[in-house]
Structures are given as C-alpha cells and as structure tokens.
Design a protein around this motif. Structure first.
Motif, PDB file in Angstrom:
ATOM      1  N   ILE A 174     -15.343  32.619 -41.416  1.00 51.58           N
ATOM      2  CA  ILE A 174     -14.448  34.244 -41.170  1.00 51.58           C
ATOM      3  C   ILE A 174     -13.714  33.787 -40.768  1.00 51.58           C
ATOM      4  O   ILE A 174     -13.103  32.443 -40.574  1.00 51.58           O
ATOM      5  CB  ILE A 174     -15.450  35.362 -40.242  1.00 51.58           C
ATOM      6  CG1 ILE A 174     -15.391  34.218 -39.065  1.00 51.58           C
ATOM      7  CG2 ILE A 174     -15.779  36.161 -40.741  1.00 51.58           C
ATOM      8  CD1 ILE A 174     -15.047  35.151 -37.796  1.00 51.58           C
ATOM      9  N   GLU A 175     -12.404  33.560 -40.910  1.00 50.95           N
ATOM     10  CA  GLU A 175     -10.925  33.505 -40.378  1.00 50.95           C
ATOM     11  C   GLU A 175     -10.370  33.759 -38.657  1.00 50.95           C
ATOM     12  O   GLU A 175     -10.404  35.104 -39.041  1.00 50.95           O
ATOM     13  CB  GLU A 175     -10.005  33.803 -41.461  1.00 50.95           C
ATOM     14  CG  GLU A 175      -8.816  33.215 -41.052  1.00 50.95           C
ATOM     15  CD  GLU A 175      -7.421  33.875 -42.424  1.00 50.95           C
ATOM     16  OE1 GLU A 175      -6.295  32.977 -42.333  1.00 50.95           O
ATOM     17  OE2 GLU A 175      -7.382  34.822 -42.795  1.00 50.95           O
ATOM     18  N   LEU A 176     -10.206  33.074 -38.524  1.00 51.60           N
ATOM     19  CA  LEU A 176      -9.602  32.736 -36.955  1.00 51.60           C
ATOM     20  C   LEU A 176      -7.973  33.493 -36.738  1.00 51.60           C
ATOM     21  O   LEU A 176      -7.761  33.180 -38.001  1.00 51.60           O
ATOM     22  CB  LEU A 176     -10.216  32.442 -35.950  1.00 51.60           C
ATOM     23  CG  LEU A 176     -11.572  31.766 -36.064  1.00 51.60           C
ATOM     24  CD1 LEU A 176     -11.862  30.498 -35.187  1.00 51.60           C
ATOM     25  CD2 LEU A 176     -12.149  32.749 -35.211  1.00 51.60           C
ATOM     26  N   PRO A 177      -7.748  34.150 -35.225  1.00 53.31           N
ATOM     27  CA  PRO A 177      -5.832  34.556 -36.020  1.00 53.31           C
ATOM     28  C   PRO A 177      -5.338  33.578 -35.745  1.00 53.31           C
ATOM     29  O   PRO A 177      -4.039  33.560 -36.263  1.00 53.31           O
ATOM     30  CB  PRO A 177      -6.330  34.828 -34.555  1.00 53.31           C
ATOM     31  CG  PRO A 177      -7.532  35.631 -34.052  1.00 53.31           C
ATOM     32  CD  PRO A 177      -8.592  34.717 -34.650  1.00 53.31           C
ATOM     33  N   ASN A 178      -5.887  32.236 -35.277  1.00 52.54           N
ATOM     34  CA  ASN A 178      -4.774  31.442 -35.645  1.00 52.54           C
ATOM     35  C   ASN A 178      -5.244  30.730 -37.068  1.00 52.54           C
ATOM     36  O   ASN A 178      -4.323  29.134 -37.247  1.00 52.54           O
ATOM     37  CB  ASN A 178      -5.114  29.656 -34.925  1.00 52.54           C
ATOM     38  CG  ASN A 178      -6.723  29.530 -34.691  1.00 52.54           C
ATOM     39  OD1 ASN A 178      -7.272  29.749 -35.793  1.00 52.54           O
ATOM     40  ND2 ASN A 178      -7.125  28.654 -33.439  1.00 52.54           N
ATOM     41  N   HIS A 179      -5.755  30.788 -38.054  1.00 52.31           N
ATOM     42  CA  HIS A 179      -6.009  30.182 -39.295  1.00 52.31           C
ATOM     43  C   HIS A 179      -7.558  29.611 -39.865  1.00 52.31           C
ATOM     44  O   HIS A 179      -7.769  29.847 -40.851  1.00 52.31           O
ATOM     45  CB  HIS A 179      -5.116  29.730 -40.099  1.00 52.31           C
ATOM     46  CG  HIS A 179      -3.976  31.210 -40.379  1.00 52.31           C
ATOM     47  ND1 HIS A 179      -3.788  32.388 -40.776  1.00 52.31           N
ATOM     48  CD2 HIS A 179      -2.849  31.407 -39.091  1.00 52.31           C
ATOM     49  CE1 HIS A 179      -2.152  32.971 -40.679  1.00 52.31           C
ATOM     50  NE2 HIS A 179      -2.076  32.431 -39.500  1.00 52.31           N
ATOM     51  N   ASN A 180      -7.769  29.195 -38.594  1.00 56.54           N
ATOM     52  CA  ASN A 180      -8.596  28.328 -38.914  1.00 56.54           C
ATOM     53  C   ASN A 180     -10.123  29.030 -38.989  1.00 56.54           C
ATOM     54  O   ASN A 180      -9.920  30.004 -38.994  1.00 56.54           O
ATOM     55  CB  ASN A 180      -9.214  27.425 -37.527  1.00 56.54           C
ATOM     56  CG  ASN A 180      -7.949  26.576 -36.786  1.00 56.54           C
ATOM     57  OD1 ASN A 180      -7.781  25.936 -37.627  1.00 56.54           O
ATOM     58  ND2 ASN A 180      -8.061  25.995 -35.408  1.00 56.54           N
ATOM     59  N   LEU A 181     -11.083  28.495 -39.146  1.00 54.43           N
ATOM     60  CA  LEU A 181     -12.073  28.960 -40.450  1.00 54.43           C
ATOM     61  C   LEU A 181     -13.076  28.780 -39.644  1.00 54.43           C
ATOM     62  O   LEU A 181     -13.737  27.684 -39.101  1.00 54.43           O
ATOM     63  CB  LEU A 181     -12.636  28.479 -41.736  1.00 54.43           C
ATOM     64  CG  LEU A 181     -11.244  28.486 -42.795  1.00 54.43           C
ATOM     65  CD1 LEU A 181     -11.906  27.658 -44.281  1.00 54.43           C
ATOM     66  CD2 LEU A 181     -10.653  29.939 -42.843  1.00 54.43           C
ATOM     67  N   LEU A 182     -13.708  29.667 -39.257  1.00 52.00           N
ATOM     68  CA  LEU A 182     -15.139  30.037 -38.350  1.00 52.00           C
ATOM     69  C   LEU A 182     -16.649  30.189 -39.057  1.00 52.00           C
ATOM     70  O   LEU A 182     -17.113  30.410 -39.997  1.00 52.00           O
ATOM     71  CB  LEU A 182     -15.420  30.925 -37.443  1.00 52.00           C
ATOM     72  CG  LEU A 182     -16.453  30.448 -36.372  1.00 52.00           C
ATOM     73  CD1 LEU A 182     -16.540  29.165 -35.755  1.00 52.00           C
ATOM     74  CD2 LEU A 182     -16.908  31.795 -35.123  1.00 52.00           C
ATOM     75  N   LEU A 183     -17.867  28.796 -39.761  1.00 50.13           N
ATOM     76  CA  LEU A 183     -18.554  28.868 -40.443  1.00 50.13           C
ATOM     77  C   LEU A 183     -19.937  28.775 -40.103  1.00 50.13           C
ATOM     78  O   LEU A 183     -19.682  28.075 -38.634  1.00 50.13           O
ATOM     79  CB  LEU A 183     -18.357  27.823 -41.100  1.00 50.13           C
ATOM     80  CG  LEU A 183     -17.044  27.122 -41.550  1.00 50.13           C
ATOM     81  CD1 LEU A 183     -16.608  26.014 -41.842  1.00 50.13           C
ATOM     82  CD2 LEU A 183     -16.184  28.261 -42.431  1.00 50.13           C
ATOM     83  N   THR A 184     -20.906  29.226 -40.529  1.00 55.63           N
ATOM     84  CA  THR A 184     -22.338  29.230 -40.416  1.00 55.63           C
ATOM     85  C   THR A 184     -22.918  28.000 -40.893  1.00 55.63           C
ATOM     86  O   THR A 184     -22.207  28.019 -42.295  1.00 55.63           O
ATOM     87  CB  THR A 184     -23.262  30.952 -40.741  1.00 55.63           C
ATOM     88  OG1 THR A 184     -23.354  30.857 -42.200  1.00 55.63           O
ATOM     89  CG2 THR A 184     -22.538  32.000 -40.066  1.00 55.63           C
ATOM     90  N   VAL A 185     -23.287  27.667 -40.211  1.00 48.63           N
ATOM     91  CA  VAL A 185     -23.573  26.092 -40.888  1.00 48.63           C
ATOM     92  C   VAL A 185     -25.413  25.546 -40.352  1.00 48.63           C
ATOM     93  O   VAL A 185     -25.563  25.805 -39.475  1.00 48.63           O
ATOM     94  CB  VAL A 185     -23.090  25.043 -39.893  1.00 48.63           C
ATOM     95  CG1 VAL A 185     -21.572  25.008 -41.298  1.00 48.63           C
ATOM     96  CG2 VAL A 185     -23.066  24.620 -38.877  1.00 48.63           C
TER      97      VAL A 185
END
Length: 573
Positions: free
Chosen positions: A298-309
C-alpha cells in the motif's frame, strides 16, 4: 623500447590488475554477504534484528525497464513532430510499450487548438468506452485503452474547437488474440445499468492473479485489458494514478521480486528489485531464492510504500512489514509481528505446514492505513485475526478475533460482539476501511472477505460451508464490533474458498466479491451484488487456467484514473 610502446604496455598491465582487483573485491563482498545471510543476528530468540532484516531484503532501484520505455516515449515524441496536420494523417500505434496488447496511441495534429473526445466502440452501449481529454491543443497524443482482443477495433476521435466546430475521424486498431493462459470467462449475469461502471464506462472488473495473468473484463465479460507481464498479488492504483505491480525481475526468473510503478500502457516509471536470497530451514548454511513481497503493498500518505514481506528468517515467513522510501528504495521502518503478538502464537503454531518446513504462523494478506488515527489495520489468515496498531509506536489498539488460544494479557484488546449470534471471521482476506466517523476515537467501518475457514481459533458448525463478503462497524472507544452486512451464504459450498478472495465496495451501493479459489482452485468467480437488495448484478465464472493462477482478488478500477488518457505532457516528459 620507445615511450609510446612502454606506456601502452603499462596501461594494459594496469587494466588487467584493476579488473583482477575488482573481481577479487566483488568475490570477497559476495562471500561476506553470504556469510552475513547465513550467520544472522538476532535481538532475542527467533526475532531478527532490524539491521539484519534490511540486509536480508536489500531493495535496489533498477533503471533497466525505465530506460527502455523512456526511449520509446522519445520515439513517439519525435513521431508526433513528424505527423502532418489533419486527423486522416495520424500515426496509429497498437501496444506502444510492448506489454499491454489492448492499448494504443494515436498521434495527430489539428490546424486549430481542439479538445479531443475518445470513443472506443464496444459491442453494446454499456461496453463502449468514452473519455474526454483535458485542454485545447494542436498536437495530440491520445492514449487508447479498452480495445478488444483479436479484432480490428473501431476508435473514434471527436475534435472540438474553442468556437464549437466539431469534426470526427474513426481509426482501426487491430489486436492479437488474448493468451490461452487467461482461461475461459463465462458471463452468467449482467445488468449494466445497475453496475458501478463509472462515467464513460471506463471501469473494468480486474482479475488480479496469484501468479500469472492479470486482466480486466467489461460489463459483458469480455477482456478489454491484460498485461503480458506475469503479476503476483499486487495490482494497485497509486496517488499519482500510476499502477503498482509485483512482477519478475526477468522472464526467466521463478520468483516475483520486482516491485514496479507502471501504468495501463506498460510504461515503467520506477522499479525496486528485492534480493530474496534466504537461509533454508533444513540447512541454514544453504541459501535459496525466495519471493520477498508476498501478498500486499500500500502507499502511505508520504508516498512511501508499505510492503508485506518475508524478512529472511530461516524459520518464519510472512510475518513482517517494511516501509520503503519511495525515492531512494531504502527501508526506513521494519514492523516484525513477532514483536507485537503473543509469543505462543508463533512458537506453538501447528495450523498449517509448508513443504520448505518454515512456519507460516500469521500469513499476513492485507493491510490498510487509517490516516485520521495514524493506525494500521492488519489481516492475518492463519491467526484468523484482524487487528490495529498505532503506526508510529506499533502498540496494539484492538483485536478482532475469537478468544481461543489468546493469552490472558491480550484479552483486553479483544472487540466484544454486539450481535446476538456473532460468527467470527476465519482465514479472512482483503481488509479495507470504507467509512470513518468524524471523531478520531470513535467508529470505523471495515469490509473484508471471510473465507470462513478458521485455522487457529473460532471454529463453528458453519465453518467451510460457504465464504462471504462482510462489513463490520467497530466502536474503538467501547471496544465493540457489530456485523452489519454479509453476502455469500446463499451461494453455499460451490463458492467456499479455502484460500484467497476479496470483497470491495465499488459504488452504487454495490460490493464486488472475488471467490478466487472456488472448487479447490479450479474456478474463480466474480460477483457484484447490491448490498441493500442482495441482487446480483454481475457474475462471471473463470475456468481452464493454469494451476496456481487463480484470481487472488477482484477489483473494479478505471482505465482512465485522474486526468484520463495518455496526454501530450506524459509523452514529452
């Protein structure tokens, strides 16, 4: 020996020494890295250090595909300059970026500034796609999406000047047949006027692959988009209206370790490659290639990406998240669920077993960020659990799960059902936040797909009899949960899915449910239902696809998000 010859020999020797030295240094770095991967550093038993996880995954920005598609863009920019004035003089390109066969590009010039209206003619009015490009200009690069496979498509452009003069021109765009691997899509029900198709019928039903072909269907169940790039699990729209997909670094790779920012035309804007060389359970001194990102991004509000890994552990899988800096590709945050949930959950787990012997105790399959509360809501199939944490501190806020096998110290986080005969979720997928109250600490509304197959907790007499899309309201102050809607029980065992699935609100009061693993993986079914009337307004069966390529999720997405077509600005930038 003359000076020229001497310096030539000297230079040659230096080059050889540099090459040899560089090769030796590379080999040494490679050996050091393998050593660090095998001899992993732990903060405490079974819990890897944050630095070790970063080393294991080692994301890296890749420019290979970006450079290749940028070169194509420059070619089309040049072609547009060479086109003569007049709609009949246009240059027509099918599959402009080589991976999206049902897309096209029309390069055309007009004598006066005009606004362009695009019409991709469908078999019926409800499958005719219409889109207006913004602004008036004399040079037009019109992106075309929604072509049919294996036919000569009719595409009409309507040119309107500022004083209202209108001209039209129709173009033919011939496409190849869709690959057999997509399988057979059989339309069972279609009521287009009651479907959420968006303005101009630009929204398709996308079957997101587990590992294979991702494609989009129109209101009549016809394929109107697909990618030749194999995609696994991740197919999301970003805030800039590009797509985020998980694909392979190269076609010859077995694992999916390239996270790519692209679009429906196939242009590549950014790509992150993951390492994925992890110790095996049977022999920790042996390394094997693994998929790093597995189920969601998913994309966070700061545009960084949160990933399941997978974090590279020799023992556990699918229980970690990383936040990736969008610009640099560096890991800026690690969330290890073993640091949040009970120790007994991962040390005493025996619900499922993997061929590689690693323990998939949580099996995280989705997440959603609540910006108003700075909370992350997480779904884990193998704990039959949805929970929320404060994103900054990672402290638990609440847990939606049956109480079985949950230690006493965690009982205080449990939500208490208000329904008289509340059935807990089992093996659920695709949690989404669909409504928030105005007060930060008050109510939220969640939608998710309940597989109804409890793995660790909450088994009932109805387990494995059906699967369903569900909506619950959570009062975070009172720590209560109320089930307000579900659909799937009336479809019975035919639509029970042991794994995968999705349930998304799509507009018009409808929900699109993806029964991805029906008939034990032999069939996927996409059902759009009105939540109030329980009437099914769209229903497609998918069969005859390759094993493992069942549809992980069904999503309703617009081919023309944001500003619409591929515009001149996009072509020239």
């Amino acid at each position: 020996m003359n000076k020229k010859k001497f310096w030539g020999i000297t230079a040659g020797v230096l080059v050889v020494l540099l090459i040899a030295g560089g090769a030796t240094a590379y080999h040494e770095r490679h050996l050091i890295r393998r050593y660090l991967l095998v001899h992993q550093h732990y903060d405490k038993p079974d819990i890897l250090s944050t630095n070790q996880i970063k080393l294991n995954i080692r994301p890296a920005l890749s420019t290979k595909n970006t450079t290749a598609t940028n070169q194509l863009t420059k070619t089309y920019q040049h072609d547009l300059q060479q086109v003569k004035v007049g709609p009949a003089q246009a240059k027509v390109v099918v599959n402009p970026y080589k991976t999206s066969p049902l897309s096209g590009l029309i390069l055309v010039k007009t004598a006066q500034p005009t606004r362009v209206r695009l019409v991709v003619h469908g078999n019926r009015p409800a499958t005719t796609i219409k889109q207006t490009l913004p602004g008036y200009r004399t040079q037009h690069s019109v992106g075309v999406l929604g072509l049919y496979a294996g036919r000569a498509n009719r595409v009409t452009l309507r040119f309107t000047t500022k004083d209202g003069q209108v001209t039209r021109h129709t173009y033919r765009m011939t496409t190849t047949k869709a690959p057999k691997g997509i399988g057979t899509n059989t339309l069972k029900t279609s009521h287009p006027k009651q479907m959420a198709l968006g303005q101009g019928h630009t929204k398709l039903t996308f079957a997101v692959s587990s590992q294979g072909y991702t494609y989009g269907l129109d209101a009549r169940g016809k394929i109107r988009w697909y990618s030749t790039q194999k995609i696994s699990h991740v197919f999301k729209e970003l805030q800039n209206h590009h797509l985020l997909i998980l694909t392979k670094i190269s076609d010859s790779e077995h694992k999916y370790n390239a996270l790519r920012e692209t679009d429906f035309y196939g242009r590549v804007y950014r790509q992150y490659n993951m390492n994925g060389l992890f110790p095996t359970r049977q022999d920790p001194n042996k390394l094997s290639t693994n998929t790093v990102i597995h189920h969601d991004a998913i994309e966070l509000p700061n545009h960084n990406l949160l990933l399941t890994v997978d974090d590279g552990s020799k023992k556990f899988v699918e229980d970690t998240m990383i936040e990736l800096n969008y610009k640099t590709g560096k890991i800026v945050k690690v969330i290890d669920l073993k640091r949040i949930l009970p120790k007994s959950a991962y040390t005493q787990y025996d619900g499922t077993h993997r061929p590689d012997g690693k323990i998939d105790w949580f099996h995280q399959n989705s997440m959603v960020y609540d910006q108003k509360r700075d909370e992350l809501i997480v779904s884990g199939r193998n704990q039959d659990m949805i929970f929320a944490i404060n994103y900054k501190t990672t402290k638990l806020k609440w847990i939606l799960a049956a109480p079985e096998k949950l230690p006493k110290s965690y009982q205080k986080y449990l939500l208490q059902p208000t329904n008289k005969h509340f059935r807990y979720n089992g093996g659920q997928h695709a949690v989404q936040l669909i409504h928030q109250s105005q007060h930060p600490g008050d109510k939220i509304e969640l939608e998710f797909y309940d597989n109804n197959v409890p793995v660790t907790r909450g088994k009932t007499a109805q387990s494995k009899q059906w699967s369903a899309g569900e909506i619950v309201t959570i009062n975070q102050l009172k720590k209560t949960v109320t089930k307000t809607w579900e659909f799937g029980q009336r479809l019975g065992k035919r639509n029970f899915t042991n794994i995968v699935g999705s349930s998304y609100a799509v507009g018009k009061g409808n929900t699109l449910i993806g029964f991805g693993y029906a008939d034990w993986g032999k069939r996927s079914e996409f059902v759009e239902v009105n939540r109030k009337t329980k009437q099914i307004v769209f229903d497609v069966d998918r069969t005859h696809f390759a094993h493992g390529d069942w549809s992980y999720r069904a999503q309703r997405m617009s081919l023309y998000p944001g500003t619409g077509s591929l515009t001149l600005k996009q072509i020239t930038n």
